[in-house]
Design an enzyme around this catalytic site. Sequence first.
Site, short mmCIF file in Angstrom:
data_model
loop_
_atom_site.label_atom_id
_atom_site.label_comp_id
_atom_site.label_asym_id
_atom_site.label_seq_id
_atom_site.Cartn_x
_atom_site.Cartn_y
_atom_site.Cartn_z
NE ARG A 129 -0.63 3.19 6.64
CZ ARG A 129 -1.48 4.06 6.09
NH1 ARG A 129 -2.78 3.88 6.23
NH2 ARG A 129 -1.04 5.09 5.41
CE1 TYR A 237 6.10 9.84 10.59
CE2 TYR A 237 6.42 11.21 8.64
CZ TYR A 237 5.75 10.18 9.29
OH TYR A 237 4.75 9.52 8.64
CG ASP A 314 -7.67 5.74 1.22
OD1 ASP A 314 -7.76 6.97 1.35
OD2 ASP A 314 -6.66 5.09 1.54
#
Length: 425
Positions: A129, A237, A314
């Site tokens: 991120r 991952y 968001d």
Amino acid sequence: MAELYSPILYPRSTLLGMSKCDLDNGRVFVVGGGIGGLATALGLTKSGCSVTVVEQAGEFGEIGAGLQIGPNATRILDSWGLLDKVANIGVLPNNIVMRDAISGEEVARLPLGEAFRERYGAPYVVIHRTDLHAILLQACREAGVDLVTDVRIDRVDVGDAGTSAVASDGRTFDADVTVGADGLHSVLRRTIVGDEPVPSGYVAYRGTVPIENVPEHDRKLDDVVVWVGPGWHLVQYRLRAGKVLNQVAVFESPGFLRGDAEFGGVDEFRAVFAGCHPQVRSALEAVGTDKHWPLYDRRPADFWGEDRLVLTGDAAHPMLQYLAQGCCQALEDAKTLEILVDDADTAVQWRTVLEQFTESRIPRTAEVQTKARMFGDICHARGVNRVLRNELLSHVNGTDLYDYADWIYGGPVLDLLKSRSLTGV
């Protein structure tokens, strides 16, 4: 990166060279300097707007761990000339694999290779991120976005001629339009929608660990692996060119179900995962337990603002993580606004643009929000439902799953991009 996207869908030269509007009313004020806010600022700047972004923290930055970015969003990053950077610092996984976290068996596999990229016109990328945020921040700086920190906006007043955002320290910021990209706990949403975040009852533990510090079987992980269990799951991952392993463990909190004020602690975490497959238990040893995050979303709203004030990201449509679309939908918001402004006449009529924006985006994001909750139920199936899920998915060939993925990896933004390339705009 030429081999990773289909120029038939939209020639990169067409998107990077789009004509810009000669805007008379192009001052945009963006509240919130996260990924969604920066993406909105970048897109609108490319459409000729003068954009200011304010962030309440002392500096621009992100917290958290990994992000999965589907082709509906990597197409957009490519249109901004950022996909190369994202892919180089991230990882392009080979598959998304669902495994039963009790038995260890493989339940389903979605291939992400050449056929996937040809079908959707772009790759599937996983990235930290903070890395994506840094790439967008640098792009905004290079594009001339005005970036301001230490500003907390308490309210936005809307008039016939524009908006005036009022900060907690008394400063005001005037613009022609204000975009609220201030996240899940949006201050602006309270005045526009008036609802509150909805607790899911689930809690996440997450973090990254250097690849040399994880069990041998995870060191060469080339897939996104989702271990699904009754009321919990683990996602794994690799990130940062494969140098670190990202892991997110999520479970339904027994304490929340009892009504406890404090819930989701380490004791619950360990107890819930005690009966899982040995490979999962081994992986969980590398998941940090110093912090946990209760998971929230909001019910889909049919109103995000009007006239000269609108929510995005968001703030408009926070969603649970089960479809890995929170970031992707924020990027879709940004690209949609960019296209609508770019296609406007010489002077943007913001009321019309925002009406078109919400008419396009509200149904799309509501569907993703709703189906994210549904997919969470599938992942967390218990008892006979778990057995039925595994049995049904075992008979589905991996590439057949593309038919089920078209709705999310295609979508209205792709239609807009296709129409622009076909018309030669």
